[in-house]
Scaffold this active site. Structure first.
Site, PDB file in Angstrom:
ATOM      1  N   HIS A 106       0.721  -1.328  -0.031  1.00 54.75           N
ATOM      2  CA  HIS A 106      -0.072  -0.211  -0.062  1.00 54.75           C
ATOM      3  C   HIS A 106       0.870   1.273   0.156  1.00 54.75           C
ATOM      4  O   HIS A 106       2.033   1.162   0.617  1.00 54.75           O
ATOM      5  CB  HIS A 106      -1.006   0.025   1.365  1.00 54.75           C
ATOM      6  CG  HIS A 106      -2.090   0.845   1.267  1.00 54.75           C
ATOM      7  ND1 HIS A 106      -1.969   2.315   1.455  1.00 54.75           N
ATOM      8  CD2 HIS A 106      -3.346   0.768   0.862  1.00 54.75           C
ATOM      9  CE1 HIS A 106      -3.083   2.735   1.223  1.00 54.75           C
ATOM     10  NE2 HIS A 106      -3.689   2.094   0.917  1.00 54.75           N
ATOM     11  N   ASP A 125      -7.756  -4.057  -0.687  1.00 57.98           N
ATOM     12  CA  ASP A 125      -8.211  -4.256  -2.036  1.00 57.98           C
ATOM     13  C   ASP A 125      -8.186  -5.587  -2.692  1.00 57.98           C
ATOM     14  O   ASP A 125      -9.120  -6.051  -3.270  1.00 57.98           O
ATOM     15  CB  ASP A 125      -7.429  -3.432  -2.860  1.00 57.98           C
ATOM     16  CG  ASP A 125      -7.585  -1.827  -2.739  1.00 57.98           C
ATOM     17  OD1 ASP A 125      -8.475  -1.111  -2.571  1.00 57.98           O
ATOM     18  OD2 ASP A 125      -6.524  -1.190  -2.539  1.00 57.98           O
TER      19      ASP A 125
END
Length: 435
Positions: free
Chosen positions: A312, A370
């Site tokens: 991330h 995600d």
């Protein structure tokens, strides 16, 4: 207003052309201190240069805190894993809007207020028929959310606190209805009206998947998973779409226009499309047998292939939202019994490798929210085109909380970033026949 304002924490000295400039340093309750450069230009004729504003605090906020190095995400001081496990999305909405978890009577009033705003003006249905059937749901959302300001004139005065609250409730209540309508329109099914006796997420599931020909019963396991997805996406500090909402709001734009601007920004694949990209990657891999080849490619710095849904930009540690999302992902797969799906087999094997392989561990390339949300939403029956619309649904409350906080800030100014100009210096105009 936030009682915990930033406090002085010393000063920093800037030396430029043999002159020194003292800049105040401010401290918040969490996170690094900041250098206050508001008077820098006036005193030194200097701007700062920060593409993407990645080292610039654009506002003072008490809503959300992120510590990417330690993997921490707090809503109003509450850890995201606590909220995901014990709370529900509507309670988190109250928390983000008003600063504290509601008492029982407050929650009842809030739930009633949201529930009785879930219907949309009947004329809005005609807006949908102006779109092609294959229009992307986000294209539809941009249009119809912005159009709400044409229907609800009694809640567009941003200087009236009561109207701001009504607009806030309307947006939180109506975005799920509009998102469900966008989905129904795309598949040629009739719109389904909300039911007041259902909860927020249950209502959305019914409006999305029910048909008039038969009764629809909400599966509590699936509702809990989707509710958790909404909680985990509700706010994420000053990201691109939130900054867009604030920038639009700083001009005095009405709340419906500001949220439509946030939706448009979220639609960008670098922002809201990450879970969709992760799912496309799984489709590209196609089979568990192909995973070793793609792992090898991911480790090859000269290969353009990248594993989507791992690591991330903000979190340099484990994404604190991923653990809760992982639990809900597996709960949905177990409930639906879809472990034989080839795509999900690829996802589970990739997850196993990423959590054990030294390469991924050393580089902290853990599966992020995600990765798990894309798998979960697919299992729930949502097409990939709806993923970003669901993200927008969840993030609406964060956008509203940030917009509301900005308008109540006595130091509010219209956003006006500066630039480092590298174009031509002043030139004289020559008539066309002399060039």
């Amino acid at each position: 207003m936030n009682p915990n304002k930033a406090v002085a924490a010393g000063s920093a000295t800037l030396m430029y052309q043999n002159k020194s400039f003292e800049l105040p340093v401010l401290a918040g309750t969490e996170g690094p201190n900041v250098v206050d450069i508001r008077k820098l230009y006036g005193e030194s004729d200097l701007f700062t240069y920060d593409p993407g504003f990645t080292s610039t605090a654009s506002c003072e906020s008490d809503i959300t805190f992120i510590d990417g190095d330690r993997g921490i995400l707090l809503y109003r001081g509450y850890s995201i894993d606590d909220l995901a496990e014990h709370s529900n999305f509507l309670e988190v909405c109250f928390l983000l809007l008003y600063g504290n978890l509601p008492e029982k009577a407050e929650m009842q009033r809030f739930h009633k207020a949201i529930t009785h705003h879930t219907m949309v003006h009947e004329q809005l249905a005609s807006f949908f028929h102006g779109f092609r059937r294959d229009a992307h749901p986000m294209a539809i959302m941009c249009g119809v959310v912005g159009a709400l300001s044409a229907f609800y004139h009694d809640s567009t005065d941003i200087n009236d606190p009561h109207q701001r609250e009504i607009a806030s409730h309307r947006l939180i209540a109506k975005i799920p209805t509009l998102a469900a309508m966008a989905y129904k329109y795309s598949i040629g099914q009739p719109f389904v009206y909300p039911l007041n006796h259902l909860g927020y997420t249950e209502n959305f599931l019914r409006m999305t998947f029910a048909v008039p020909a038969e009764d629809y019963k909400v599966n509590p396991v699936l509702a809990k998973a989707l509710d958790t997805i909404f909680i985990l996406h509700a706010d994420h500090e000053q990201n691109a779409s939130t900054s867009t909402v604030r920038l639009a709001g700083s001009s005095g734009a009405n709340p419906f226009a500001c949220i439509a601007a946030g939706i448009a920004c979220l639609w960008g694949p670098a922002h809201g499309g990450a879970n969709e990209a992760a799912l496309r990657m799984l489709e590209e891999i196609g089979s568990v047998d192909h995973i070793p080849e793609y792992i090898r490619r991911a480790k090859d710095k000269d290969d353009p292939f990248r594993l989507m849904g791992f690591g991330h930009r903000v979190y340099k540690n484990y994404d604190p939202r991923a653990k809760a999302m992982q639990q809900q992902c597996h709960a949905v797969l177990d409930e639906l019994g879809v472990h034989d799906d080839p795509l999900l087999k690829v996802a589970m094997e990739l997850e196993r490798i990423a959590l054990q392989d030294e390469y991924f561990i050393d580089k902290k390339l853990y599966p992020n929210i995600d990765f798990y949300s894309g798998i979960t939403l697919k299992a729930l029956g949502f097409p990939t085109s709806m993923f970003t619309a669901l993200f927008a649904l969840a993030r609406t409350v964060g956008w509203i909380a940030q917009w509301k906080e900005m308008l109540e800030d006595p130091e509010l100014k219209i956003g006006r970033p500066r630039q480092l100009y590298t174009g031509a210096s002043r030139r004289d105009y020559l008539p066309l026949n002399q060039r």
